[in-house]
Design a protein around this motif. Sequence first.
Motif, PDB file in Angstrom:
ATOM      1  N   THR A  54       0.827  -1.218   0.000  1.00 18.16           N
ATOM      2  CA  THR A  54       0.000   0.000   0.000  1.00 18.16           C
ATOM      3  C   THR A  54       0.856   1.260   0.000  1.00 18.16           C
ATOM      4  N   HIS A  55       2.129   1.118   0.387  1.00  9.47           N
ATOM      5  CA  HIS A  55       3.065   2.247   0.345  1.00  9.47           C
ATOM      6  C   HIS A  55       4.465   1.737   0.670  1.00  9.47           C
ATOM      7  N   THR A  56       5.465   2.605   0.544  1.00 12.68           N
ATOM      8  CA  THR A  56       6.833   2.248   0.923  1.00 12.68           C
ATOM      9  C   THR A  56       6.911   2.290   2.450  1.00 12.68           C
ATOM     10  N   HIS A  57       7.104   1.129   3.041  1.00 15.69           N
ATOM     11  CA  HIS A  57       7.058   1.025   4.501  1.00 15.69           C
ATOM     12  C   HIS A  57       8.363   1.481   5.150  1.00 15.69           C
ATOM     13  N   ALA A  58       8.217   2.119   6.307  1.00 14.89           N
ATOM     14  CA  ALA A  58       9.392   2.599   7.038  1.00 14.89           C
ATOM     15  C   ALA A  58       9.682   1.746   8.269  1.00 14.89           C
ATOM     16  N   GLY A 110      -0.109  11.254   1.794  1.00 17.80           N
ATOM     17  CA  GLY A 110      -0.104  12.001   3.057  1.00 17.80           C
ATOM     18  C   GLY A 110       0.857  11.347   4.027  1.00 17.80           C
ATOM     19  N   HIS A 111       0.642  10.061   4.308  1.00 21.71           N
ATOM     20  CA  HIS A 111       1.617   9.297   5.108  1.00 21.71           C
ATOM     21  C   HIS A 111       2.896   9.176   4.276  1.00 21.71           C
ATOM     22  N   THR A 112       2.737   8.811   3.006  1.00 19.47           N
ATOM     23  CA  THR A 112       3.822   8.836   2.016  1.00 19.47           C
ATOM     24  C   THR A 112       3.207   9.308   0.702  1.00 19.47           C
ATOM     25  N   GLY A 127      -4.048   0.916   4.288  1.00 23.03           N
ATOM     26  CA  GLY A 127      -2.618   1.125   4.537  1.00 23.03           C
ATOM     27  C   GLY A 127      -2.435   1.914   5.815  1.00 23.03           C
ATOM     28  N   ASP A 128      -1.540   2.927   5.786  1.00 25.18           N
ATOM     29  CA  ASP A 128      -1.357   3.774   6.970  1.00 25.18           C
ATOM     30  C   ASP A 128      -2.007   5.140   6.775  1.00 25.18           C
ATOM     31  N   THR A 129      -2.960   5.236   5.850  1.00 25.60           N
ATOM     32  CA  THR A 129      -3.654   6.512   5.638  1.00 25.60           C
ATOM     33  C   THR A 129      -4.546   6.806   6.840  1.00 25.60           C
ATOM     34  N   ALA A 168      -3.159  -1.005   7.825  1.00 24.53           N
ATOM     35  CA  ALA A 168      -1.915  -1.784   7.778  1.00 24.53           C
ATOM     36  C   ALA A 168      -1.308  -1.990   9.166  1.00 24.53           C
ATOM     37  N   HIS A 169      -1.785  -1.207  10.137  1.00 25.81           N
ATOM     38  CA  HIS A 169      -1.276  -1.348  11.506  1.00 25.81           C
ATOM     39  C   HIS A 169      -2.409  -1.202  12.515  1.00 25.81           C
ATOM     40  N   ASP A 170      -2.230  -1.867  13.651  1.00 29.29           N
ATOM     41  CA  ASP A 170      -3.045  -1.516  14.810  1.00 29.29           C
ATOM     42  C   ASP A 170      -2.235  -1.862  16.044  1.00 29.29           C
TER      43      ASP A 170
HETATM   44 FE   LIG Z   1       3.704   3.026   6.918  1.00 32.67          FE
END
Ligand SMILES: [Fe+2]
Length: 345
Positions: A54-58, A110-112, A127-129, A168-170
């Motif tokens: 969903t995006h480039t993860h950090a 926004g997040h990325t 994702g992390d939006t 993508a996270h909780d």
């Molecule tokens: Fe992320």
Amino acid sequence: MLFRELNRGKCKTYLVACERTHKAVLIDPVREKVERYLAILAYSGCKLDAIIDTHTHADHRTASWELHDLTGAPVIMHRRAPAPHVDLHVEDGQEITVGDVFLRVFHTPGHTPDSISLYTNDRVFTGDTILIHGTGRCDFAGGDAGEQYDAITNKIFSLPEETLLFPAHDYRGHTHSTVGEEKRTNPRIAGRTRQAYIDLMNNLGLPLPQGIQESLQPNQSAIEDESIKFPTLAELNQVRQLSAKELQLQLMTAQHPILLDVREPEEFTGELGHIPGSVLIPLKELPARVSELEADKHKDIIVICRAGVRSTTAAAILTGLGFDHVGNLKGGMLEWTDQQLPVER
Ligand SMILES: [Fe+2]
């Protein structure tokens, strides 16, 4: 539709598969769990048809490249994704087909800059939006709180209220929420204006995740080689950034800079092409081939890649090796071609 979350942790990986064809997609796979994913796919009788980040993860290394290597399934990311070896770049409104399952792509930056959300039937993968009762941070390079507010309120919140929401996270043990629930109660968004949201997000003062550069730079560059030493955040921040227009002006002067393109050969001659006169040394080969640039150590060098991210890494590596006039093309060839500046293929 077959559906499962596979990690049972704070970081979520979703398996979505078509019941009729047993074609499957993995959303945001994590590198340490490749064996587990392959085992579950085999156990369920599914064939991996696509891998989506969903995006480039950090915060973790992606499993996308390794899963692609092992299964041949294409890696799908948004057009703004900085990494090479993305097999299919998608944009807002596009549909990804997995058997009888259709995933509609929303560009939700926004997040990325490369963040996407995926909508199918009764659910959306964000994702992390937007997270459950939270939102993804916007303070990494390329983050933008205003864009994130717009993506959430105009795109995610335009979906039916009962749409299930899977981030993508909780960090608090939730499995999912709904669009309606987040619209009403998300403490960062509900009742906040765009400006209030920007002020809130720009003042969170969160510490950087531990080992962020150890995850981010391999994900941005698809480099699995552990021997490459990536620059620190401080070294990256010191890289001089040039806009496409500024570089174009410099190229018109008699003493124009050396152009060093650090993408893969197939990108150099691919869709985006390259700036005429560029020299190609892929980022993963740069430490071994730096002697080829020895004569240019004190000359003006501008480094170029797809999105301006890998090239910032390369510029910091060169600066660390004693090159004293290295700059970076901000936004890379994506920006250069958006400005319709000349390219060769
Ligand atoms: Fe992320």
